[in-house]
Design an enzyme around this catalytic site. Structure first.
Site, PDB file in Angstrom:
ATOM      1  N   GLY A  17       0.780  -1.230   0.000  1.00 15.47           N
ATOM      2  CA  GLY A  17       0.000   0.000   0.000  1.00 15.47           C
ATOM      3  C   GLY A  17       0.813   1.282   0.000  1.00 15.47           C
ATOM      4  O   GLY A  17       0.316   2.331   0.420  1.00 15.47           O
ATOM      5  N   LYS A  42       4.580  -7.642 -13.829  1.00 18.80           N
ATOM      6  CA  LYS A  42       4.105  -8.001 -12.490  1.00 18.80           C
ATOM      7  C   LYS A  42       4.149  -9.516 -12.431  1.00 18.80           C
ATOM      8  O   LYS A  42       3.195 -10.201 -12.842  1.00 18.80           O
ATOM      9  CB  LYS A  42       2.681  -7.486 -12.281  1.00 18.80           C
ATOM     10  CG  LYS A  42       2.120  -7.722 -10.881  1.00 18.80           C
ATOM     11  CD  LYS A  42       2.611  -6.693  -9.883  1.00 18.80           C
ATOM     12  CE  LYS A  42       1.890  -6.856  -8.556  1.00 18.80           C
ATOM     13  NZ  LYS A  42       2.338  -5.859  -7.561  1.00 18.80           N
ATOM     14  N   GLY A 121       7.456  -5.909  -7.668  1.00 13.02           N
ATOM     15  CA  GLY A 121       7.208  -6.959  -6.699  1.00 13.02           C
ATOM     16  C   GLY A 121       5.817  -6.848  -6.099  1.00 13.02           C
ATOM     17  O   GLY A 121       4.933  -6.171  -6.625  1.00 13.02           O
ATOM     18  N   GLY A 123       3.980  -6.349  -2.150  1.00 10.28           N
ATOM     19  CA  GLY A 123       4.268  -6.103  -0.749  1.00 10.28           C
ATOM     20  C   GLY A 123       5.683  -5.588  -0.562  1.00 10.28           C
ATOM     21  O   GLY A 123       6.129  -4.696  -1.273  1.00 10.28           O
TER      22      GLY A 123
END
Length: 228
Positions: A17, A42, A121, A123
Site C-alpha cells: 500500500g 508483475k 514486486g 508487498g
C-alpha cells in the site's frame, strides 16, 4: 543462462500500500524517454477484478497502460491469483504453485520484446512466494538493481532503512528510491526525507506529493542507476 543484455530494475516497497504500482508506472514513462520498447512486469499479482468480462489485476492494467509495447499476458503477468493475499497464501488457496524458475523464464521471454523491463514486486522485500522462496530470490535471480518506494508516513524510516539493508545483504544494488507521500498530514515530512537522504546511500529519484487523483504520466522522476 539468464541474459543480462536487457536493462532491468526491480521495484520493491517498504510495505504494502505504499504506491509501488503508481511509481512503477511513472518510472516506465521516464524510461520511455530513453528506450523505445519499455515494458512493466508483475510476475505475481494477487487479487483480481472483473474488467470487460475478464478477471485481471488492476496493478497489471496500470503497468500495461504505461508500457510502450503490448506483450502476451503470460509474459508480463505469468501468475494471476484471485485472492488479495500474500502470494504464497493466494497460490496455496488457488492450488497454483509458484516457483522463481518459472518467473525467470517468463522474464527471459519478455526481454525479447523489450529494450528495458521494470519488474514490480508485491508487498515488501521478503514476501514469500512458496515455502522456501521469496520475491527477493526473484530479484537476485534476475540480477536486477532495486528501486525502493518509501511510503512517507509515520514509521517509514525504520522500514526504509531495514529494506535497504536487506537488499544490500542479498548482494543487490539499491539503484534509487522514491519518497511517495501517502499521508498528506505526515509531521516533519521534509525532515524525514532529509534523514533518509543522509542514511540510505542511494539516489533520491523524486519526491511525489500526495494526490487525490494520481496521474503517473505527470510525475517527473529521475532514471534509476543501471547495474554496475
Amino acid at each position: 543462462m539468464l541474459s543480462e543484455r536487457t536493462p532491468r530494475w526491480f521495484v520493491t516497497g517498504t510495505d504494502t500500500g505504499v504506491g509501488k504500482t503508481f511509481i512503477s508506472a511513472a518510472l516506465l514513462h521516464a524510461l520511455a524517454t530513453r528506450h523505445a520498447r519499455v515494458v512493466g512486469m508483475k510476475p505475481v499479482a494477487a487479487g483480481l477484478v472483473l474488467r470487460e468480462g475478464r478477471m485481471v489485476s488492476e496493478d497489471v492494467l496500470q503497468l500495461r497502460a504505461a508500457s510502450t509495447v503490448q506483450v502476451p499476458a503470460d509474459l508480463d503477468n505469468p501468475v494471476a491469483l484471485p485472492d488479495p493475499l500474500s502470494p504464497h497464501l493466494a497460490a496455496r488457496r488457488a492450488q497454483r504453485p509458484v516457483q522463481v524458475a518459472e518467473l525467470v523464464s517468463a522474464f527471459e521471454a519478455l526481454c525479447t520484446h523489450a529494450d528495458a523491463v521494470l519488474v514490480e514486486g508485491a508487498g515488501g522485500w521478503r514476501v514469500p512466494l512458496n515455502d522456501s522462496e521469496t520475491l527477493a530470490d526473484l530479484a537476485r535471480a534476475l540480477k536486477a538493481p532495486v528501486v525502493m518506494v518509501v511510503g512517507m508516513r509515520l514509521g517509514c524510516l525504520n522500514h526504509a532503512l531495514l529494506t535497504a539493508e536487506a537488499v544490500r545483504a542479498d548482494g543487490l544494488t539499491l539503484a534509487g528510491w522514491v519518497a511517495n507521500v501517502i499521508d498528506p498530514d505526515m509531521a516533519c515530512l521534509d525532515e524525514n526525507i532529509q534523514t533518509l537522504q543522509a542514511r540510505l546511500g542511494a539516489p533520491l529519484l523524486g519526491v511525489v506529493p500526495w494526490q487525490p487523483q494520481p496521474d503517473a504520466a505527470a510525475i517527473q522522476l529521475a532514471l534509476p542507476q543501471v547495474a554496475p
